[in-house]
Design an enzyme around this catalytic site. Structure first.
Site, PDB file in Angstrom:
ATOM      1  CG  ASP A 288      -1.988   0.978   0.974  1.00 45.29           C
ATOM      2  OD1 ASP A 288      -2.394   1.580  -0.246  1.00 45.29           O
ATOM      3  OD2 ASP A 288      -3.685   0.696   1.296  1.00 45.29           O
TER       4      ASP A 288
HETATM    5  C1  NOJ Z   1      -3.360   4.284  -0.131  1.00 41.96           C
HETATM    6  C2  NOJ Z   1      -4.809   3.248  -0.133  1.00 41.96           C
HETATM    7  O1  NOJ Z   1      -4.518   2.334   1.351  1.00 41.96           O
HETATM    8  C3  NOJ Z   1      -5.263   1.994  -1.079  1.00 41.96           C
HETATM    9  O2  NOJ Z   1      -6.633   0.909  -0.573  1.00 41.96           O
HETATM   10  C4  NOJ Z   1      -5.124   3.411  -2.299  1.00 41.96           C
HETATM   11  O3  NOJ Z   1      -4.884   2.012  -3.358  1.00 41.96           O
HETATM   12  C5  NOJ Z   1      -3.708   3.068  -2.507  1.00 41.96           C
HETATM   13  N1  NOJ Z   1      -3.506   4.136  -1.226  1.00 41.96           N
HETATM   14  C6  NOJ Z   1      -3.807   4.040  -3.786  1.00 41.96           C
HETATM   15  O4  NOJ Z   1      -4.340   4.734  -4.184  1.00 41.96           O
END
Ligand code: NOJ
Length: 736
Positions: A288
């Site tokens: 993430d």
């Molecule tokens: C953080 C989020 O937790 C995740 O769900 C997302 O896909 C990513 N950022 C990218 O935007």
């Protein structure tokens, strides 16, 4: 060597020089693994490391993604998050990668296409309440088409985190509290995004997230510790991932949360032993956003270099935005801490997805002028919105559907709000595309009734000056349609709330309007279950409309008028109050299920609306379930059927939920567990037969804390509506 000289003629607009032989990796006729062998043999360590990084390009519009501006993205980078909505920027960047990098490896462009790209449909939590996975696949196929034609090859979706704490803002992004439901809808969405072949110019690669147990966030707070025993990990959190890996999901995203001492992003057990070794997943895992670096904040690593080491060796192939791999992987390889085999395996996984997507052959996105909001796409969004909505209450006077109304008061802060109908993570959704409840009512009743609107109050705050006007409109009307709920920013990432009740000012408005004595239909738009204990007494009927997307207004109005018969059922429990959290249907039995023991002393211990609750304008009667056998062996298929009759005057859809219960076993089991569901369309008077085909090892066996499935001799109960059927396994204890 000049890349131009070794680039073979390929489809699309890649420029070529004919004289040189085609390198094996560029030859689409050669099997993918051989192409990758060839490409790996040509790559330097730096080039390999760059494939394992993801940066971003375009405008970053998500406040939770705190990144610095990207200056001069290396042409050899593996992937970019694509914040732009048009292919032009992608193509320009891709041209650099394909034509200016030594090997011409195309970049993989990813984005959060969560519930629609431009044609926004209801949030995932709402979708699950439709119990219609085929329709969800259809909607995801629309999202894939719009995304791929806009320059996005890969969506960070579906989110299949089982969530049982509605204080957690991200509860809106998944499919509710049940592992099986998350698995079924996750798999449906994977099929919609990916189709049979992700090289198709209308398909994208899916990414399961957030692997794993992110939904167990302590007290509903985001990014925090999760306490998950091995038994619970397998019982609750891994099942949907296993189902979606089996459905062919190409990638996964590791989770932020610390799983009982080892963060999801550094967890060798979940990332390698389970995902790759047990399940044989051959795609890759992306971290993430910034999660690799965050291992330092979590106390898992002393510094960024150690964080890179832990994440990479645990099984995270791509570093999203933390630069830890970019800065430290080469050093770690030189020091022998990361093996060349691990490096090559990781790069191979990334290249595999690029090849499967056909990026080497078709790196660029052609301009398709009419790619958004096609009429058929809006119809799909509208159908899914209607099927997602749940009629929670319709009092004894059957307020709904509205009959003989000539004066309608539409009141409340959500009734004209376009942005809030889109929900969180609405990608390139545009509020201008949205039909609100007010507009829906005007479309539905415009000619036949007089409609008055009053805001009443804002979503939050203490300004009560608009209540008098709302009361006046209510007093004038035959019926009040009161649209309350949440701002779309109250759900999603980093949007935890300490209470799931709506702000007091909205409750005040409801009380004042109900004080007129006019029938009140409460319509709710929100991203989480709400505490409705104070609102419910003021409403004659309650429609949970969720954040329904672009065509929500007509769907809401259609249900209120009776043009559409509601068929949604809750995929998540609505607690009576915040104090009951966590509350979910598939809990394990208590030691004292008698004499009202162990219950709250101050409030009810029952939820206000349980999992599976949802009313219709017609009535359904369940007959007697029949099994083709009662005694079974492990390899049998047991067929159980139940007739269901539409006993009302209207056509309607009924979803039958099949649960099982194992009353006694070496590992205790939940009071009931959903194993199958089926939705059918029934005309008045029609009887349909619903069938549950039980595979004992899949549906009756339990899983232990290592992932083994165990079938023990004894009784198993099948529960359907209020009926129980008991099966008997007299064989040996089996484990597989
Ligand atoms: C953080 C989020 O937790 C995740 O769900 C997302 O896909 C990513 N950022 C990218 O935007």
């Amino acid at each position: 060597m000049c890349v131009m000289a070794c680039v073979a003629p390929v489809a699309g607009s890649v420029s070529v020089a004919a004289a040189e032989p085609v390198p094996v990796y560029r030859n689409a006729a050669v099997p993918v693994e051989e192409r990758i062998d060839d490409l790996l043999s040509r790559m330097t360590t730096r080039e390999k490391v760059l494939q394992l990084n993801q940066f971003y390009i375009g405008t970053n519009n998500n406040v939770n993604n705190i990144g610095e501006v990207v200056n001069g993205i290396p042409a050899e980078v593996g992937s970019l998050i694509y914040f732009d909505g048009d292919p032009a920027l992608r193509n320009a960047m891709q041209r650099r990668a394909v034509e200016e990098s030594r090997l011409g490896i195309p970049i993989l462009f990813g984005y959060d296409v969560i519930h629609g790209f431009r044609t926004v449909y209801p949030t995932s939590l709402a979708q699950a309440c439709s119990w219609n996975p085929a329709l969800v696949s259809e909607a995801c196929a629309v999202a894939a088409q719009e995304a791929r034609q806009s320059g996005v090859d890969w969506t960070f979706s579906p989110m299949i985190d089982v969530a049982r704490d509605p204080r957690w803002g991200r509860v809106v992004e998944g499919y509710g509290e049940d592992p099986y439901v998350n698995g079924v809808f996750g798999a449906a969405s994977v099929r919609g995004y990916q189709g049979d072949n992700i090289a198709d110019s209308l398909k994208v690669a899916a990414c399961l997230k957030h692997y794993v147990a992110y939904g167990a966030s302590e007290a509903g707070r985001d990014y925090v510790y999760t306490e998950v025993s091995p038994q619970t990990l397998w019982d609750t959190y891994l099942l949907p991932y296993q189902m979606c890996v089996e459905a062919g999901a190409q990638t996964l995203m590791s989770s932020f949360n610390d799983i009982s001492g080892t963060p999801g992003t550094a967890n060798h057990y979940t990332l390698t032993e389970v995902l790759k070794d047990m399940w044989g997943h051959d795609g890759f895992v992306v971290s993430d956003w910034d999660a690799v670096k965050q291992l330092v904040a979590q106390g898992n690593a002393a510094d960024m270099k150690e964080a890179a080491l832990h994440a990479f060796n645990a099984g995270v192939e791509m570093d999203m935005m933390s630069y830890a791999y970019d800065h430290h992987l080469e050093e770690l390889i030189a020091e022998g801490k990361v093996s060349p085999q691990r490096l090559d395996d990781a790069v191979r996984r990334v290249l595999r997805i690029k090849m499967r997507l056909g990026l080497f052959e078709n790196p660029y996105t052609p301009e398709v002028p009419d790619r958004f909001l096609r009429p058929a796409s809006r119809v799909t969004a509208g159908r899914l919105a209607a099927e997602s909505m749940v009629l929670l209450k319709n009092d004894s006077t059957a307020t709904l559907p509205l009959k003989e109304v000539s004066k309608i008061a539409v009141i409340g802060p959500l009734a004209k709000s376009k942005a809030d109908m889109l929900g969180s993570w609405h990608c390139h959704g545009n509020p201008d595309d949205v039909t609100t409840l007010y507009e829906g009512i005007m479309n539905e009743y415009g000619n036949g009734a007089e409609v008055r609107y009053a805001l009443g109050v804002d979503k939050d705050g203490d300004d009560t000056s608009g209540i008098a006007e709302a009361v006046e409109a209510a007093a004038w009307a035959d019926v009040v349609i009161l649209h309350l709920g949440e701002d779309y920013r109250w759900g999603g990432e980093n949007a935890s709330r300490s209470t799931i009740a709506l702000p007091a000012i909205q409750e005040k408005l409801a009380e004042a309007v109900a004080g007129t004595g006019k029938p009140v239909v409460l319509v709710l738009s929100n991203g989480r279950p709400l505490d409705l204990s104070r609102l419910e007494p003021h409403a004659n009927a309650i429609l949970e409309a969720w954040q329904p997307g672009v065509n929500g207004g007509d769907a809401m109005a259609g249900i209120l008028s009776g043009r559409i018969n509601p068929s949604g059922k809750l995929a998540i429990t609505f607690p009576y109050s915040t104090g009951q959290i966590p509350i979910y249907y598939n809990r394990r039995p208590t030691a004292r299920p008698f004499d009202r023991q162990g219950l709250y002393q101050d409030i009810t211990s029952e939820p206000l609306y349980p999992f599976g609750h949802g009313l219709s304008y017609t009535t359904f009667e369940y007959g007697t379930p029949k099994a083709d056998r009662i005694d079974f062996v492990a390899d049998d298929t047991i067929e159980i059927t139940i007739p269901v009759t539409n006993t009302g005057d209207l056509t309607g859809d009924e979803t039958v939920l099949w649960f099982i219960n194992d009353p006694y076993s070496s590992i205790t089991r939940p009071v009931k567990e959903l194993k199958y569901f089926e939705k059918k369309h029934l005309s008045p008077g029609e009887t349909a037969e619903y069938t549950f085909r039980i595979d004992p090892m899949r549906d009756l066996a339990m899983v232990d804390g290592t992932g083994r499935r165990i079938l023990e001799p004894g009784e198993y109960r099948v529960l359907v509506a209020d009926k129980v059927l008991t099966l008997n396994y007299k064989g040996e204890k089996l484990s597989r």
